[in-house]
Design a protein around this motif. Structure first.
Motif, PDB file in Angstrom:
ATOM      1  N   ARG A  71       0.967  -1.224   0.110  1.00 28.66           N
ATOM      2  CA  ARG A  71       0.207   0.020   0.174  1.00 28.66           C
ATOM      3  C   ARG A  71       0.862   1.395  -0.025  1.00 28.66           C
ATOM      4  NH1 ARG A  71      -4.282  -2.513   4.150  1.00 28.66           N
ATOM      5  NH2 ARG A  71      -5.537  -3.770   2.582  1.00 28.66           N
ATOM      6  N   THR A  72       2.105   1.188   0.798  1.00 27.87           N
ATOM      7  CA  THR A  72       2.882   2.380   0.663  1.00 27.87           C
ATOM      8  C   THR A  72       3.347   2.400  -0.755  1.00 27.87           C
ATOM      9  OG1 THR A  72       3.467   2.102   3.080  1.00 27.87           O
ATOM     10  CG2 THR A  72       5.177   3.202   1.813  1.00 27.87           C
ATOM     11  N   LEU A  73       3.894   1.475  -1.212  1.00 24.59           N
ATOM     12  CA  LEU A  73       4.368   1.724  -2.703  1.00 24.59           C
ATOM     13  C   LEU A  73       3.357   2.149  -3.661  1.00 24.59           C
ATOM     14  CD1 LEU A  73       6.619  -1.587  -2.831  1.00 24.59           C
ATOM     15  CD2 LEU A  73       7.583   0.873  -2.340  1.00 24.59           C
ATOM     16  N   GLN A  74       2.273   1.737  -3.353  1.00 20.26           N
ATOM     17  CA  GLN A  74       1.162   2.154  -4.429  1.00 20.26           C
ATOM     18  C   GLN A  74       1.049   3.720  -4.175  1.00 20.26           C
ATOM     19  OE1 GLN A  74      -2.013  -0.571  -3.462  1.00 20.26           O
ATOM     20  NE2 GLN A  74      -1.538  -2.107  -5.037  1.00 20.26           N
ATOM     21  N   ALA A  75       0.880   4.058  -2.796  1.00 21.38           N
ATOM     22  CA  ALA A  75       0.819   5.584  -2.559  1.00 21.38           C
ATOM     23  C   ALA A  75       1.751   6.369  -3.168  1.00 21.38           C
ATOM     24  CB  ALA A  75       0.620   5.806  -1.226  1.00 21.38           C
ATOM     25  N   LEU A  76       3.155   5.872  -3.002  1.00 25.30           N
ATOM     26  CA  LEU A  76       4.071   6.676  -3.591  1.00 25.30           C
ATOM     27  C   LEU A  76       4.272   6.672  -4.860  1.00 25.30           C
ATOM     28  CD1 LEU A  76       7.188   5.512  -1.131  1.00 25.30           C
ATOM     29  CD2 LEU A  76       6.135   7.740  -1.306  1.00 25.30           C
ATOM     30  N   SER A  77       3.953   5.587  -5.669  1.00 22.52           N
ATOM     31  CA  SER A  77       3.860   5.585  -6.946  1.00 22.52           C
ATOM     32  C   SER A  77       2.590   6.669  -7.633  1.00 22.52           C
ATOM     33  CB  SER A  77       3.598   4.012  -7.464  1.00 22.52           C
ATOM     34  OG  SER A  77       4.578   3.231  -7.360  1.00 22.52           O
ATOM     35  N   GLY A  78       1.632   6.561  -6.739  1.00 15.86           N
ATOM     36  CA  GLY A  78       0.683   7.585  -7.419  1.00 15.86           C
ATOM     37  C   GLY A  78       1.282   8.955  -6.875  1.00 15.86           C
ATOM     38  N   GLU A  79       1.800   9.315  -5.984  1.00 16.39           N
ATOM     39  CA  GLU A  79       2.102  10.633  -5.528  1.00 16.39           C
ATOM     40  C   GLU A  79       3.269  11.059  -6.504  1.00 16.39           C
ATOM     41  OE1 GLU A  79       2.513  14.102  -3.655  1.00 16.39           O
ATOM     42  OE2 GLU A  79       0.816  12.666  -3.376  1.00 16.39           O
ATOM     43  N   LEU A  80       4.053  10.103  -6.905  1.00 15.64           N
ATOM     44  CA  LEU A  80       5.124  10.383  -7.803  1.00 15.64           C
ATOM     45  C   LEU A  80       5.121   9.955  -9.505  1.00 15.64           C
ATOM     46  CD1 LEU A  80       7.884   9.035  -5.440  1.00 15.64           C
ATOM     47  CD2 LEU A  80       7.481  11.525  -5.735  1.00 15.64           C
ATOM     48  N   ALA A  81       3.742  10.082  -9.776  1.00 20.85           N
ATOM     49  CA  ALA A  81       3.464   9.722 -10.988  1.00 20.85           C
ATOM     50  C   ALA A  81       4.065  10.196 -12.079  1.00 20.85           C
ATOM     51  CB  ALA A  81       1.960   9.369 -11.236  1.00 20.85           C
ATOM     52  N   GLU A  82       4.545  11.448 -11.877  1.00 18.14           N
ATOM     53  CA  GLU A  82       4.778  12.274 -12.977  1.00 18.14           C
ATOM     54  C   GLU A  82       6.320  12.062 -13.402  1.00 18.14           C
ATOM     55  OE1 GLU A  82       6.062  14.395  -9.125  1.00 18.14           O
ATOM     56  OE2 GLU A  82       4.247  13.533 -10.130  1.00 18.14           O
TER      57      GLU A  82
ATOM     58  N   HIS B   5      12.228  11.628  -1.821  1.00 17.78           N
ATOM     59  CA  HIS B   5      12.431  11.760  -0.168  1.00 17.78           C
ATOM     60  C   HIS B   5      11.436  12.533   0.428  1.00 17.78           C
ATOM     61  CE1 HIS B   5      14.617  11.909   3.420  1.00 17.78           C
ATOM     62  NE2 HIS B   5      14.320  13.160   3.436  1.00 17.78           N
ATOM     63  N   ALA B   6      10.979  13.662  -0.196  1.00 21.61           N
ATOM     64  CA  ALA B   6      10.017  14.534   0.224  1.00 21.61           C
ATOM     65  C   ALA B   6       8.622  13.821   0.323  1.00 21.61           C
ATOM     66  CB  ALA B   6       9.841  15.880  -0.692  1.00 21.61           C
ATOM     67  N   ALA B   7       8.367  13.052  -0.770  1.00 26.00           N
ATOM     68  CA  ALA B   7       7.114  12.447  -0.649  1.00 26.00           C
ATOM     69  C   ALA B   7       6.948  11.189   0.336  1.00 26.00           C
ATOM     70  CB  ALA B   7       6.919  11.788  -2.033  1.00 26.00           C
ATOM     71  N   ILE B   8       8.223  10.644   0.433  1.00 23.02           N
ATOM     72  CA  ILE B   8       8.370   9.541   1.441  1.00 23.02           C
ATOM     73  C   ILE B   8       8.213  10.555   2.964  1.00 23.02           C
ATOM     74  CG2 ILE B   8      10.013   7.947   2.881  1.00 23.02           C
ATOM     75  CD1 ILE B   8      11.033   7.461  -0.087  1.00 23.02           C
ATOM     76  N   VAL B   9       8.868  11.254   3.148  1.00 24.33           N
ATOM     77  CA  VAL B   9       8.829  11.917   4.284  1.00 24.33           C
ATOM     78  C   VAL B   9       7.316  12.376   4.723  1.00 24.33           C
ATOM     79  CG1 VAL B   9       9.351  14.261   5.707  1.00 24.33           C
ATOM     80  CG2 VAL B   9      11.206  12.670   4.551  1.00 24.33           C
ATOM     81  N   GLU B  10       6.583  13.154   3.641  1.00 22.14           N
ATOM     82  CA  GLU B  10       5.192  13.417   3.846  1.00 22.14           C
ATOM     83  C   GLU B  10       4.202  12.326   4.143  1.00 22.14           C
ATOM     84  OE1 GLU B  10       1.856  15.631   4.495  1.00 22.14           O
ATOM     85  OE2 GLU B  10       3.846  16.133   4.459  1.00 22.14           O
ATOM     86  N   LEU B  11       4.391  11.131   3.352  1.00 19.99           N
ATOM     87  CA  LEU B  11       3.687  10.001   3.627  1.00 19.99           C
ATOM     88  C   LEU B  11       3.914   9.461   5.081  1.00 19.99           C
ATOM     89  CD1 LEU B  11       1.556   7.797   2.371  1.00 19.99           C
ATOM     90  CD2 LEU B  11       3.535   6.726   1.700  1.00 19.99           C
ATOM     91  N   GLU B  12       5.128   9.364   5.490  1.00 20.74           N
ATOM     92  CA  GLU B  12       5.349   8.910   6.932  1.00 20.74           C
ATOM     93  C   GLU B  12       4.802   9.885   8.030  1.00 20.74           C
ATOM     94  OE1 GLU B  12       9.653   8.824   9.023  1.00 20.74           O
ATOM     95  OE2 GLU B  12       9.267   7.047   7.843  1.00 20.74           O
ATOM     96  N   ARG B  13       4.862  11.051   7.755  1.00 21.84           N
ATOM     97  CA  ARG B  13       4.286  12.061   8.629  1.00 21.84           C
ATOM     98  C   ARG B  13       2.785  11.711   8.781  1.00 21.84           C
ATOM     99  NH1 ARG B  13       1.566  16.198   8.636  1.00 21.84           N
ATOM    100  NH2 ARG B  13       1.180  16.266   6.607  1.00 21.84           N
ATOM    101  N   HIS B  14       2.153  11.911   7.623  1.00 26.45           N
ATOM    102  CA  HIS B  14       0.810  11.814   7.566  1.00 26.45           C
ATOM    103  C   HIS B  14       0.295  10.343   8.216  1.00 26.45           C
ATOM    104  CE1 HIS B  14      -3.461  11.965   6.275  1.00 26.45           C
ATOM    105  NE2 HIS B  14      -3.312  10.729   5.683  1.00 26.45           N
TER     106      HIS B  14
END
Length: 132
Positions: free
Chosen positions: A11-22, A99-108
C-alpha cells in the motif's frame, strides 16, 4: 505480523507511485532513489543491502536509472572490480522529490502514534532486519 507488514509495504508503494506518477518510476526505482537521496555514493553491494534488493535484480534497476541519466556508475578507486553508484544532478532532483514524498507520507501515516508505539514498531523492524 509479516502479512500485515507485506500489505502495508504494498500500500505504501502504491501510494508513493501515485504521488510520484509524473516521474514515471517503478516502485523499485523509487526505493533506489529514496535510498540514494542522502547523496552518499554506494557500491552495488551496499545499495543491495540498503534497498533489500538482490544484486542481480538491482542491476536491471540501475541500468534503467542510468539510461534516464538519474545515476552514474564509476569504478571504485579502492576496488577496481567494483562500481560506485552516485546520483547525477538530474538524479539528485528526482531523489529529492522521492525523499520529500516519503517524508510526507510517513508524517501523515504516523501522526496519530505515540513515541512508545513508534519505538515498538522500530524494535520489530530492527528484529526482522536482523533475521534477514
Amino acid at each position: 505480523m509479516l502479512l500485515a507488514l507485506q500489505r502495508a509495504t504494498h500500500r505504501t508503494l502504491q501510494a508513493l507511485s501515485g504521488e510520484l506518477a509524473e516521474l514515471k518510476l517503478s516502485a523499485s526505482e523509487i526505493n533506489v532513489l529514496g535510498n540514494l537521496a542522502d547523496g552518499r555514493p554506494r557500491s552495488v553491494r551496499e545499495l543491495s543491502r540498503d534497498t533489500g534488493t538482490r544484486a542481480t535484480t538491482l542491476t536491471g534497476i540501475l541500468d534503467r536509472l542510468e539510461r534516464r541519466a538519474l545515476l552514474s556508475r564509476e569504478l571504485d578507486a579502492q576496488d577496481r572490480r567494483s562500481f560506485r553508484i552516485a546520483l547525477t544532478d538530474q538524479g539528485r532532483e528526482a531523489a529529492g522529490t522521492v525523499h520529500a514524498a516519503i517524508v510526507e507520507l510517513e508524517r501523515h501515516a504516523l501522526a496519530g502514534l505515540s513515541d512508545q508505539e513508534l519505538a515498538s514498531y522500530r524494535a520489530v523492524v530492527a528484529a526482522l532486519q536482523e533475521v534477514f
